[in-house]
Design a protein around this motif. Sequence first.
Motif, short mmCIF file in Angstrom:
data_model
loop_
_atom_site.label_atom_id
_atom_site.label_comp_id
_atom_site.label_asym_id
_atom_site.label_seq_id
_atom_site.Cartn_x
_atom_site.Cartn_y
_atom_site.Cartn_z
N SER A 1 0.84 -1.19 0.00
CA SER A 1 0.00 0.00 0.00
C SER A 1 0.88 1.24 0.00
CB SER A 1 -0.89 0.04 1.24
OG SER A 1 -1.79 -1.02 1.23
N ARG A 2 0.50 2.20 -0.80
CA ARG A 2 1.18 3.48 -0.80
C ARG A 2 0.56 4.36 0.26
NH1 ARG A 2 0.46 7.02 -5.41
NH2 ARG A 2 1.29 8.83 -4.39
N VAL A 3 1.32 5.25 0.84
CA VAL A 3 0.83 6.17 1.86
C VAL A 3 0.81 7.57 1.27
CG1 VAL A 3 1.22 7.11 4.16
CG2 VAL A 3 1.77 4.72 3.68
N LEU A 4 -0.31 8.27 1.47
CA LEU A 4 -0.47 9.64 1.00
C LEU A 4 -0.35 10.58 2.19
CD1 LEU A 4 -3.62 9.05 -1.24
CD2 LEU A 4 -1.22 9.10 -1.97
N TYR A 5 0.57 11.53 2.11
CA TYR A 5 0.77 12.52 3.16
C TYR A 5 0.20 13.84 2.68
CZ TYR A 5 3.96 9.05 5.01
OH TYR A 5 4.49 7.89 5.50
N ALA A 6 -0.53 14.53 3.56
CA ALA A 6 -1.15 15.80 3.16
C ALA A 6 -1.39 16.67 4.38
CB ALA A 6 -2.48 15.52 2.46
N ALA B 1 -1.58 10.92 7.29
CA ALA B 1 -1.08 9.81 6.48
C ALA B 1 -2.28 8.91 6.22
CB ALA B 1 0.00 9.05 7.23
N ARG B 2 -2.58 8.70 4.96
CA ARG B 2 -3.70 7.85 4.56
C ARG B 2 -3.19 6.78 3.59
NH1 ARG B 2 -8.67 9.72 5.80
NH2 ARG B 2 -8.82 11.85 6.59
N LEU B 3 -3.76 5.60 3.73
CA LEU B 3 -3.42 4.54 2.78
C LEU B 3 -4.05 4.85 1.44
CD1 LEU B 3 -3.82 1.28 4.89
CD2 LEU B 3 -1.78 2.68 4.52
#
Length: 141
Positions: A5-10, A54-56
């Motif tokens: 899984s990639r992690v999205l940081y925002a 941090a969201r998958l």
Amino acid sequence: MAENSRVLYASEPALDIAEFRRVLVESGLGETRPVDDPARLQAMLSGANLVLTARLDIEDKPLVGVARAVTDFSWVCYISELAVSRSAQGLGIGKGLMDEARRQLGPSVAISLISVPGAVGFYERIGMQRMADAFWFSRQG
């Protein structure tokens, strides 16, 4: 958590209070935070001027980590929480949130925090310098 899984940081200044509460509880910080006081949790989020998530990168984009901070964006940033769900701990998400904070703040802003005892090793591993001279007035409520 899926290994690939990639992690999205925002930056997520309007983070949902229920998601914030869930990650606090799942991280273990729920034992030291007012997770049963929604008004206080909302005030904590509203008072922060930097909220990173941090969201998958999967279908419903579940939240697995939060960094909540107060900063002047010029000299210093105080990290109030760095919380990662237990199911995602050890996968680099805490470091990723700290890296995102450093990226957004830039090299001229120092970052400080007070660690819970169980996380001291993590902060040392990611290269933060331990400071001996911290001071504290305890909460009275």
